[in-house]
Design a protein around this motif. Structure first.
Motif, PDB file in Angstrom:
ATOM      1  N   ASN A 123       0.838  -1.202   0.071  1.00  0.00           N
ATOM      2  CA  ASN A 123      -0.193   0.014  -0.054  1.00  0.00           C
ATOM      3  C   ASN A 123       1.036   1.350  -0.028  1.00  0.00           C
ATOM      4  O   ASN A 123       2.017   1.394   0.899  1.00  0.00           O
ATOM      5  N   LEU A 124       0.517   2.291  -0.916  1.00  0.00           N
ATOM      6  CA  LEU A 124       1.275   3.387  -1.096  1.00  0.00           C
ATOM      7  C   LEU A 124       0.213   4.605  -0.486  1.00  0.00           C
ATOM      8  O   LEU A 124      -0.784   4.498  -0.930  1.00  0.00           O
ATOM      9  N   HIS A 125       0.679   5.163   0.520  1.00  0.00           N
ATOM     10  CA  HIS A 125      -0.257   6.420   0.810  1.00  0.00           C
ATOM     11  C   HIS A 125       0.609   7.749   0.757  1.00  0.00           C
ATOM     12  O   HIS A 125       1.575   7.863   1.194  1.00  0.00           O
ATOM     13  N   ALA A 126      -0.120   8.716  -0.063  1.00  0.00           N
ATOM     14  CA  ALA A 126       0.639   9.802  -0.601  1.00  0.00           C
ATOM     15  C   ALA A 126      -0.149  11.041  -0.284  1.00  0.00           C
ATOM     16  O   ALA A 126      -1.499  10.970  -0.434  1.00  0.00           O
ATOM     17  N   VAL A 127       0.512  12.002   0.305  1.00  0.00           N
ATOM     18  CA  VAL A 127      -0.502  13.197   0.939  1.00  0.00           C
ATOM     19  C   VAL A 127       0.296  14.441   0.196  1.00  0.00           C
ATOM     20  O   VAL A 127       1.369  14.515   0.416  1.00  0.00           O
ATOM     21  N   MET A 128      -0.496  15.061  -0.526  1.00  0.00           N
ATOM     22  CA  MET A 128      -0.014  16.403  -0.973  1.00  0.00           C
ATOM     23  C   MET A 128      -0.968  17.461  -0.473  1.00  0.00           C
ATOM     24  O   MET A 128      -2.144  17.632  -0.555  1.00  0.00           O
ATOM     25  N   ASP A 129      -0.100  18.293   0.323  1.00  0.00           N
ATOM     26  CA  ASP A 129      -0.969  19.710   1.011  1.00  0.00           C
ATOM     27  C   ASP A 129      -0.771  20.910   0.203  1.00  0.00           C
ATOM     28  O   ASP A 129       0.362  21.202  -0.275  1.00  0.00           O
ATOM     29  N   LYS A 130      -1.921  21.553   0.360  1.00  0.00           N
ATOM     30  CA  LYS A 130      -2.160  22.931  -0.414  1.00  0.00           C
ATOM     31  C   LYS A 130      -1.263  22.973  -1.795  1.00  0.00           C
ATOM     32  O   LYS A 130      -0.502  24.018  -2.108  1.00  0.00           O
ATOM     33  N   PRO A 131      -1.790  21.932  -2.666  1.00  0.00           N
ATOM     34  CA  PRO A 131      -1.229  22.035  -4.300  1.00  0.00           C
ATOM     35  C   PRO A 131      -1.676  23.487  -4.585  1.00  0.00           C
ATOM     36  O   PRO A 131      -0.600  23.994  -5.419  1.00  0.00           O
ATOM     37  N   TRP A 132      -2.720  23.901  -4.816  1.00  0.00           N
ATOM     38  CA  TRP A 132      -3.035  25.063  -5.512  1.00  0.00           C
ATOM     39  C   TRP A 132      -2.319  26.498  -4.791  1.00  0.00           C
ATOM     40  O   TRP A 132      -1.855  27.161  -5.503  1.00  0.00           O
ATOM     41  N   ASP A 133      -2.328  26.487  -3.549  1.00  0.00           N
ATOM     42  CA  ASP A 133      -1.770  27.782  -2.897  1.00  0.00           C
ATOM     43  C   ASP A 133      -0.259  27.602  -3.345  1.00  0.00           C
ATOM     44  O   ASP A 133       0.266  28.702  -3.605  1.00  0.00           O
ATOM     45  N   THR A 134       0.425  26.420  -3.453  1.00  0.00           N
ATOM     46  CA  THR A 134       1.646  26.270  -3.421  1.00  0.00           C
ATOM     47  C   THR A 134       2.024  26.780  -4.965  1.00  0.00           C
ATOM     48  O   THR A 134       3.024  27.403  -5.333  1.00  0.00           O
ATOM     49  N   LEU A 135       1.245  26.229  -6.102  1.00  0.00           N
ATOM     50  CA  LEU A 135       1.531  26.627  -7.189  1.00  0.00           C
ATOM     51  C   LEU A 135       1.297  28.164  -7.603  1.00  0.00           C
ATOM     52  O   LEU A 135       1.919  28.853  -8.308  1.00  0.00           O
ATOM     53  N   ASN A 136       0.409  28.812  -7.125  1.00  0.00           N
ATOM     54  CA  ASN A 136      -0.094  30.165  -7.044  1.00  0.00           C
ATOM     55  C   ASN A 136       1.277  30.949  -6.230  1.00  0.00           C
ATOM     56  O   ASN A 136       1.291  32.301  -6.511  1.00  0.00           O
ATOM     57  N   ASN A 137       1.825  30.652  -5.753  1.00  0.00           N
ATOM     58  CA  ASN A 137       3.306  31.110  -4.965  1.00  0.00           C
ATOM     59  C   ASN A 137       4.593  30.682  -5.807  1.00  0.00           C
ATOM     60  O   ASN A 137       5.543  30.811  -5.261  1.00  0.00           O
ATOM     61  N   ARG A 138       4.322  30.400  -6.892  1.00  0.00           N
ATOM     62  CA  ARG A 138       5.210  30.022  -7.963  1.00  0.00           C
ATOM     63  C   ARG A 138       6.261  28.728  -7.395  1.00  0.00           C
ATOM     64  O   ARG A 138       7.432  28.946  -7.649  1.00  0.00           O
ATOM     65  N   GLU A 139       5.729  27.874  -6.796  1.00  0.00           N
ATOM     66  CA  GLU A 139       6.475  26.828  -6.180  1.00  0.00           C
ATOM     67  C   GLU A 139       5.719  25.477  -6.598  1.00  0.00           C
ATOM     68  O   GLU A 139       4.435  25.527  -6.895  1.00  0.00           O
ATOM     69  N   LEU A 140       6.689  24.349  -6.969  1.00  0.00           N
ATOM     70  CA  LEU A 140       5.971  23.105  -7.423  1.00  0.00           C
ATOM     71  C   LEU A 140       5.681  22.592  -6.001  1.00  0.00           C
ATOM     72  O   LEU A 140       6.556  22.421  -5.061  1.00  0.00           O
ATOM     73  N   PRO A 141       4.480  21.978  -5.737  1.00  0.00           N
ATOM     74  CA  PRO A 141       4.126  21.115  -4.440  1.00  0.00           C
ATOM     75  C   PRO A 141       4.636  20.068  -4.590  1.00  0.00           C
ATOM     76  O   PRO A 141       4.968  19.314  -5.559  1.00  0.00           O
ATOM     77  N   GLU A 142       5.017  19.463  -3.274  1.00  0.00           N
ATOM     78  CA  GLU A 142       5.645  18.210  -3.090  1.00  0.00           C
ATOM     79  C   GLU A 142       4.474  17.414  -2.484  1.00  0.00           C
ATOM     80  O   GLU A 142       3.424  17.750  -1.878  1.00  0.00           O
ATOM     81  N   TYR A 143       4.854  15.931  -2.446  1.00  0.00           N
ATOM     82  CA  TYR A 143       4.065  14.944  -1.774  1.00  0.00           C
ATOM     83  C   TYR A 143       4.905  13.854  -1.145  1.00  0.00           C
ATOM     84  O   TYR A 143       5.942  13.621  -1.444  1.00  0.00           O
ATOM     85  N   GLU A 144       4.462  13.549  -0.058  1.00  0.00           N
ATOM     86  CA  GLU A 144       4.945  12.581   0.804  1.00  0.00           C
ATOM     87  C   GLU A 144       4.238  11.136   0.658  1.00  0.00           C
ATOM     88  O   GLU A 144       2.987  11.078   0.896  1.00  0.00           O
ATOM     89  N   VAL A 145       5.234  10.073   0.539  1.00  0.00           N
ATOM     90  CA  VAL A 145       4.704   8.692   0.116  1.00  0.00           C
ATOM     91  C   VAL A 145       4.935   7.904   1.253  1.00  0.00           C
ATOM     92  O   VAL A 145       6.407   7.819   1.954  1.00  0.00           O
TER      93      VAL A 145
END
Length: 525
Positions: A123-145
């Motif tokens: 099982n892989l459990h992936a979490v990406m927090d605040k992707p839209w806010d991060t993109l609009n802050n001109r950064e690539l969002p990251e996710y933790e697996v």
């Protein structure tokens, strides 16, 4: 030209602004229902036979949860899920709907994405927090697996999207079962026509939608499949007042072999129906009803764009619903438009579809259906006409004597009074309802410009001039108080006097002239 020797030569590769690309692709998706559309396609591609979609309205943020029993994702599949343009679907022409790696990027328009996916005991459990806010802050969002073990044979994927943001604001309360059901059947895999053409490859997908009671408590859940089913055929007219309304005939499935001028070939899979309004009402619709029918081009057996030019008569497309699928049409990133319309193969598809539909339009059954529709409409008009005549006869009988109800009947009453011997004889020589002075009447060898009204007061309420009027023909005087007020204020910068005892109006600005009032009912006394 003088030859030069390059002093320095470098090789460069165009750069991609990754953040802007993610923003651009995600922004192409506006409707939260597109989340469902993409989820269904991904679940089908993952081999799922069941998918459940839950939408929950929370005080702070909405939740969209999609869960399927597909084969789950490996670590590289999960990377492709979050990556842009890195699809694992390498064979787009075989049982695979998405292949550009764009669709899941709609999920980036949210506050959180959580993916749980199980495959072969892992099982892989992936979490990406605040992707839209991060993109609009001109950064690539990251996710933790996080990787863990799970029970073998428990494959599948669960995606939870929290705080989805559509362009117009996502209001879960607007997503009723009825709206979602029609959207699924019209715009997504749930409205697929594949089972008509490839029954051996077709795989049933049971789709369940659950909405919070706060969104829609009209039923517990919605369950549907991945088939667009046409209304049952009815080739003969019915007995009702609209006998053609339930008539319906199916066409196809038919696979057309197409070759373009440049030698490219493709298959066009066409299936559809022609039918009346009641038959069409049995089909799902999304949006304006009349804008749904006609000829649709499809890819992956999912409708994309209409091509109503393929029907020779503009007003006939409404009777048609045909879906023409080709895997060689290419779609925009959000799957809303066809982007290779200038290609030779698209032109060849259009030509072949025109020919195919011309044969449908020439089908004797279709011509008979149109004739039945025309005759039924004439019969309905005749019935309406007869009913109207009967109602008017009843009204005439009940009133006992002739009474005018409009200007034309005032004229009729005047002529009738002449026949019954009323004096003086006043005959209508010319009548134009649209003219200011709408009648010329003859009395004792002299013509009078005349104004005809149901009420005398109508002439003044319509602000018509009096200069060229010699007579006003009316059925009644109307509100005498209004005439007295006009007399007090004057009319069109002139002085006016009403002598209703003598049936006269005196009017003028510099010089005055007399206008005779002909109150038609008095001629029957």
């Amino acid at each position: 030209m003088q030859e030069t020797t390059p002093e320095k030569q470098t090789r460069k590769r165009p750069k991609v602004n990754e953040v802007n690309e993610f923003l651009e692709i995600a922004s192409d998706f506006e409707d939260p229902l597109e989340v469902i559309r993409e989820a269904l396609s991904n679940s089908y591609d993952a081999g799922a036979t069941e998918v459940e979609i839950s939408i929950k309205s929370r005080a702070q943020e909405s939740e969209i949860i999609i869960e399927d029993n597909g084969r789950g994702m490996s670590e590289s599949d999960l990377e492709s899920f979050f990556d842009l343009g890195n699809s694992t679907k390498s064979d787009p022409e075989h049982d695979s709907i998405g292949y550009k790696g764009h669709g899941t990027k709609i999920l980036y328009k949210s506050n959180q994405i959580i993916v749980d996916t199980a495959q072969e005991g892992k099982n892989l459990h992936a979490v990406m927090d605040k992707p839209w806010d991060t993109l609009n802050n001109r950064e690539l969002p990251e996710y933790e697996v996080t990787e863990s073990t799970t029970r073998p044979g428990n494959d599948g994927t669960r995606i939870k999207v929290t705080g989805f943001k559509s362009g117009r604001g996502f209001a879960p309360e607007s997503l009723t079962y009825n709206k979602i059901e029609h959207y699924l059947k019209w715009k997504t895999l749930a409205g697929s026509t594949k089972y008509h053409f490839h029954p051996e490859q077709f795989r049933d997908l049971e789709i369940t939608v659950r909405l919070d009671d706060g969104i829609d408590d009209s039923r517990e859940r919605l369950v549907t499949n991945n088939k667009l089913e046409f209304p049952e055929e009815q080739l003969d007219p019915g007995e009702e007042p609209f006998p053609e309304a339930r008539m319906c005939k199916h066409y196809g499935p038919k696979t057309l072999q197409i070759e373009a001028d440049n030698g490219e070939t493709t298959e066009l899979e066409v299936v559809g129906m022609v039918g009346g309004k009641d038959a069409r009402d049995e089909l799902p619709t999304y949006g304006r009803h009349s804008a749904q029918f006609g000829i649709w081009l499809a890819k992956d057996h999912i409708k994309v764009e209409r091509l109503n030019e393929a029907i020779s008569h503009d007003n006939e497309f409404i009777h048609f619903l045909f879906i023409a699928n080709s895997q060689d049409i290419e779609l925009s990133a959000n799957r809303e438009k066809i982007r290779n319309k200038s290609s030779a193969i698209y032109q060849a598809i259009e030509t072949e579809l025109n020919y195919f539909l011309s044969k449908v339009a020439a089908d004797p059954w279709f011509k008979g259906y149109l004739e039945q529709r025309r005759v039924a409409e004439l019969n309905r008009k005749a019935s309406t006409q007869q009913k109207s005549v009967e109602e008017r006869k009843k009204a005439v009988t009940e009133r006992g004597r002739f009474e005018a109800t409009n200007q034309s009947e005032v004229i009729l009453g005047l002529e009738r009074s002449n026949r019954e011997g009323a004096k003086p004889t006043i005959t209508v020589e010319d009548f134009d309802l649209g003219a200011d002075v709408n009648a010329l009447v003859e009395q004792n060898g002299r013509l009078y410009g005349s104004s005809v009204h149901l009420k005398l007061t109508d002439h003044f309420e319509e602000d018509k001039p009096l200069e060229s009027v010699g007579k006003i023909l009316c059925w009644e005087i109307g509100d005498r108080d209004k005439l007295r007020e006009i007399e007090r204020r004057g009319y069109q910068n002139g002085h006016v006097e009403f002598d209703l005892e003598s049936n006269r109006i005196t009017y003028g600005t510099k010089s005055r002239h007399t206008i005779h009032i002909v109150e038609v009912p008095s001629r029957f006394d």
